[in-house]
Design an enzyme around this catalytic site. Structure first.
Site, PDB file in Angstrom:
ATOM      1  N   SER A  44       0.578  -1.273  -0.105  1.00  0.00           N
ATOM      2  CA  SER A  44      -0.050  -0.029   0.031  1.00  0.00           C
ATOM      3  C   SER A  44       1.126   1.304   0.108  1.00  0.00           C
ATOM      4  CB  SER A  44      -0.916   0.050   1.248  1.00  0.00           C
ATOM      5  OG  SER A  44      -0.113  -0.385   2.290  1.00  0.00           O
ATOM      6  N   GLU A 181      -8.955  -9.335   3.839  1.00  0.00           N
ATOM      7  CA  GLU A 181      -9.320  -8.151   3.751  1.00  0.00           C
ATOM      8  C   GLU A 181     -10.601  -8.069   3.127  1.00  0.00           C
ATOM      9  OE1 GLU A 181      -6.245  -6.102   1.622  1.00  0.00           O
ATOM     10  OE2 GLU A 181      -7.742  -4.208   1.251  1.00  0.00           O
TER      11      GLU A 181
HETATM   12  O1  KIV Z   1      -0.439  -3.576   1.665  1.00  0.00           O
HETATM   13  C1  KIV Z   1      -1.375  -3.372   2.703  1.00  0.00           C
HETATM   14  O2  KIV Z   1      -0.943  -2.367   3.373  1.00  0.00           O
HETATM   15  C2  KIV Z   1      -2.083  -4.333   2.967  1.00  0.00           C
HETATM   16  C3  KIV Z   1      -3.032  -4.172   3.998  1.00  0.00           C
HETATM   17  C4  KIV Z   1      -4.006  -3.595   3.744  1.00  0.00           C
HETATM   18  C5  KIV Z   1      -3.409  -5.563   4.892  1.00  0.00           C
HETATM   19  O3  KIV Z   1      -1.874  -5.301   2.490  1.00  0.00           O
END
Ligand code: KIV
Length: 275
Positions: A44, A181
């Site tokens: 993310s 998720e």
């Molecule tokens: O990349 C990320 O932050 C994640 C979380 C949302 C679990 O995979």
């Protein structure tokens, strides 16, 4: 004391909830270390640190740079680093090579990858090499183009069964935890009850064994989009803007830097000569 994959399992067995947040940099990780059980250096970071629309463009080099910064700060909290898109999907051998790089170059404690039954050979290969794997099912953002957007998963009977099978399969393959998720809360609870390994929910209700949020989301620092499951536990974004504005005002008013924030020079004659 350092949280480990064993701590996670013990917490599940005792019915204690596991807290995780994402983090991507050294200074924030220093503040976060010891406040939560686990930190995920999530891909993310493509959205919140690099401004991409999705996580597809994130590279191994990005994960090593940000992952290393966080791992250097964490003395107590378990650090998991995401395997980016196309760093593990091709083969078990590719997955093991790249998981090994994250361990050796980012110095993390575990890796995370997205997918259920389809990536079990990868999970097996990585765990058999002694690298803990956090699986991730439900909404898997690296497959956003195949899923047709950020949608809640497992809503039909067929999809719910498939999700449960995926969860059992990643456990069987050796994952130490599984992120759920955007899964309906009752289904996430059922999966959590059926698994021996902990489930870490994001948009998956209170029945999961643990929770994770993106830290900029929970601090109110990121406003490009706000999923339904995000709660603001602070408004740090507003505080930051206030501080940036007051700095700007003081610079323009010449009230910063004042004497307390400046260095003196004893030899005034030297200055006169230089003028
Ligand atoms: O990349 C990320 O932050 C994640 C979380 C949302 C679990 O995979």
């Amino acid at each position: 004391m350092k949280n480990t994959v064993l701590t996670f399992k013990e917490m599940k067995d005792k019915g204690e909830k596991i807290s995780m947040l994402t983090c991507y940099d050294y200074s924030t990780a220093k503040l976060m270390d010891g406040t939560v059980n686990g930190i995920l250096v999530g891909d993310s970071l493509g959205n919140v640190m690099l401004g991409y629309e999705d996580t597809i463009s994130v590279t191994m080099e990005d994960m090593i740079t940000y992952g290393g910064a966080v791992a250097r700060a964490c003395k107590e909290t378990l650090v998991v680093v995401d395997m980016p898109f196309m760093s593990y999907q091709i083969s078990a051998e590719q997955a093991l090579t790249n998981a090994g790089r994250l361990m050796k170059e980012a110095h993390c404690n575990a890796v995370k990858l997205e997918g259920g039954r389809a990536v079990c050979p990868q999970i097996k290969a990585i765990t058999q090499a002694g690298i803990p794997v956090n699986a991730h099912i439900g909404l898997t953002p690296q497959s956003i183009n195949a899923l047709g957007g950020n949608r809640v998963q497992g809503k039909t009977e067929e999809a719910a069964k498939a999700l449960l099978e995926d969860a059992l399969a990643v456990q069987e393959a050796g994952a130490f935890a599984v992120t759920l998720e955007c899964v309906p809360a009752p289904l996430a609870k059922l999966i959590s009850d059926k698994l021996e390994i902990p489930t870490i929910g994001i948009g998956a209700g209170v029945g999961c064994d643990g929770q994770i949020l993106v830290y900029q989301d929970m601090l109110g620092m990121f406003h490009d989009f706000k999923p339904k499951f995000v709660k603001h536990f602070g408004n740090i974004g507003d505080e930051m803007v206030k501080a940036f504005r007051s700095y700007d005002s003081e610079v323009k008013a010449k009230s910063f830097p004042d004497e307390a924030h400046s260095f003196k020079m004893n030899n005034e004659e030297l200055l006169e000569r230089l003028y």
